[in-house]
Scaffold this motif. Sequence first.
Motif, mmCIF file in Angstrom:
data_model
loop_
_atom_site.group_PDB
_atom_site.id
_atom_site.type_symbol
_atom_site.label_atom_id
_atom_site.label_comp_id
_atom_site.label_asym_id
_atom_site.label_seq_id
_atom_site.Cartn_x
_atom_site.Cartn_y
_atom_site.Cartn_z
ATOM 1 N N CYS A 2 0.863 -1.179 0.000
ATOM 2 C CA CYS A 2 0.000 0.000 0.000
ATOM 3 C C CYS A 2 0.903 1.233 0.000
ATOM 4 O O CYS A 2 1.819 1.328 0.809
ATOM 5 C CB CYS A 2 -0.898 -0.001 1.237
ATOM 6 S SG CYS A 2 -1.978 1.429 1.305
ATOM 7 N N ASN A 4 1.130 5.038 0.650
ATOM 8 C CA ASN A 4 0.552 6.233 1.262
ATOM 9 C C ASN A 4 1.548 7.369 1.101
ATOM 10 O O ASN A 4 2.530 7.425 1.829
ATOM 11 C CB ASN A 4 0.298 6.033 2.757
ATOM 12 C CG ASN A 4 -0.795 5.049 3.030
ATOM 13 O OD1 ASN A 4 -1.846 5.131 2.428
ATOM 14 N ND2 ASN A 4 -0.544 4.115 3.909
ATOM 15 N N LYS A 5 1.318 8.235 0.147
ATOM 16 C CA LYS A 5 2.242 9.332 -0.138
ATOM 17 C C LYS A 5 3.651 8.787 -0.299
ATOM 18 O O LYS A 5 4.067 7.889 0.391
ATOM 19 C CB LYS A 5 2.195 10.405 0.946
ATOM 20 C CG LYS A 5 0.852 11.055 1.072
ATOM 21 C CD LYS A 5 0.852 12.148 2.104
ATOM 22 C CE LYS A 5 -0.533 12.745 2.202
ATOM 23 N NZ LYS A 5 -0.616 13.768 3.228
ATOM 24 N N ASP A 29 -2.424 -0.865 -3.545
ATOM 25 C CA ASP A 29 -3.335 0.237 -3.237
ATOM 26 C C ASP A 29 -2.539 1.532 -3.224
ATOM 27 O O ASP A 29 -1.656 1.714 -2.384
ATOM 28 C CB ASP A 29 -3.995 -0.007 -1.877
ATOM 29 C CG ASP A 29 -5.077 0.991 -1.529
ATOM 30 O OD1 ASP A 29 -5.292 1.945 -2.295
ATOM 31 O OD2 ASP A 29 -5.705 0.822 -0.472
ATOM 32 N N SER A 30 -2.824 2.441 -4.151
ATOM 33 C CA SER A 30 -2.116 3.711 -4.221
ATOM 34 C C SER A 30 -3.022 4.836 -3.741
ATOM 35 O O SER A 30 -4.022 5.152 -4.366
ATOM 36 C CB SER A 30 -1.650 3.987 -5.650
ATOM 37 O OG SER A 30 -0.913 5.179 -5.690
ATOM 38 N N LYS A 31 -2.664 5.421 -2.622
ATOM 39 C CA LYS A 31 -3.461 6.489 -2.011
ATOM 40 C C LYS A 31 -3.082 7.856 -2.601
ATOM 41 O O LYS A 31 -2.088 7.989 -3.304
ATOM 42 C CB LYS A 31 -3.215 6.511 -0.506
ATOM 43 C CG LYS A 31 -3.400 5.180 0.186
ATOM 44 C CD LYS A 31 -4.790 5.035 0.699
ATOM 45 C CE LYS A 31 -4.876 3.754 1.525
ATOM 46 N NZ LYS A 31 -6.154 3.154 1.480
ATOM 47 N N ASP A 61 -6.621 2.204 -7.350
ATOM 48 C CA ASP A 61 -6.212 3.602 -7.384
ATOM 49 C C ASP A 61 -7.120 4.397 -6.466
ATOM 50 O O ASP A 61 -8.292 4.576 -6.743
ATOM 51 C CB ASP A 61 -6.287 4.143 -8.808
ATOM 52 C CG ASP A 61 -5.940 5.619 -8.885
ATOM 53 O OD1 ASP A 61 -5.388 6.158 -7.909
ATOM 54 O OD2 ASP A 61 -6.214 6.229 -9.936
ATOM 55 N N ALA A 62 -6.562 4.859 -5.349
ATOM 56 C CA ALA A 62 -7.316 5.689 -4.413
ATOM 57 C C ALA A 62 -6.740 7.097 -4.416
ATOM 58 O O ALA A 62 -6.580 7.723 -3.377
ATOM 59 C CB ALA A 62 -7.282 5.074 -3.016
#
Length: 96
Positions: A2, A4-5, A29-31, A61-62
Amino acid sequence: MCLNKGTVKNVINTGRLSAGSEVAGIVTDSKAGGVVSNALSIGQIEILSSRDNSGAAIGKDAGGTFENVYYDSQIVMSGTPFDGVTALPTASLTVA
């Protein structure tokens, strides 16, 4: 993984990945704020149950950004069509 930034860049996945669900060659999962650039996934992806949030290179893609991300469309499952993620045939990924 995942994201996160932060940034994932200049990576190649050649390994075989297998999971019940939520599996991808580069990032699952790309935030928002996450950037994946110059990435190639040519490893086999096996999904044992649910294809939700799974893909050849990117699973979900988030809010991430993708630049020059590629996967081999002939040896891995089809990926979700996110902007910046491209399926290519094996012949265009190999050197003659």
